[in-house]
Design an enzyme around this catalytic site. Sequence first.
Site: not given
Ligand code: DX5
Ligand code: ZN
Length: 217
Positions: A7, A32, A34, A36, A65, A67, A136, A174
């Site tokens: 990620s 990946h 992320d 947010m 992903h 969020m 998750m 994840d």
């Molecule tokens: C968390 C994300 C993950 C995150 C994982 O909200 O969806 O993808 O980047 O990071 P680590 O591997 O550090 O938990």
């Molecule tokens: Zn993620």
Amino acid sequence: MNRLAPSILSADFSKLGEEVAEIEKAGAHVIHVDVMDGHFVPNISYGATVMKSLIGKTKMPFDVHLMIENPEKYIEDFVTENTEIITVHAEACVHLHRTIQLIHSFGVKAGVALNPATLPDVLDYVLEEIDLALVMSVNPGFGGQKFIPSALHKVKALQNQKELRNQELIIEIDGGITLDNIKMVTDAGAELVVAGSSVFGVEDRLCRVQQFLNIMK
Ligand code: DX5
Ligand code: ZN
């Protein structure tokens, strides 16, 4: 085949291209992404512009992903020549079935993510429609959190459903993945494994990716 999806949330954004090239060279399979929004999760990361800056710089497919609330409004922004999968959260979709159809209409694989407290049963009536289920193993919002062990049961429950229905389904995990627990999660049935801080957060990323790949193959 099990695949590793580092990620970029934990990358150094001032040298994102270089860091991504490095992990690609080491054999990582997927990037990946992320996203947010500061509403669905209590943090803001980056949007499609950052992801698109990697087009032409890497051959790795993007695993997006989302969020975010109202993900259906933004799906098209994330459809690119590199995009393999777009995943939305079950908790963020009032019309989950419709959103899955929307993702498919762009020729992209559709995934649904489940927060740690969400039952896998919410997927019962859409399981045949989706390509991927994302379990998750931390509460979404931040990198570097500790793995929540109950996620293993959810991976196993989904793996059972997959076998019962004799269905193609990618099970992704994840959050909080390290060299110490990656074997457990792949043994439970996860085939796409996200690792953020344990790849981009270390000095020798190249070596770290190879260590992960050696354990998960
Ligand atoms: C968390 C994300 C993950 C995150 C994982 O909200 O969806 O993808 O980047 O990071 P680590 O591997 O550090 O938990
Ligand atoms: Zn993620």
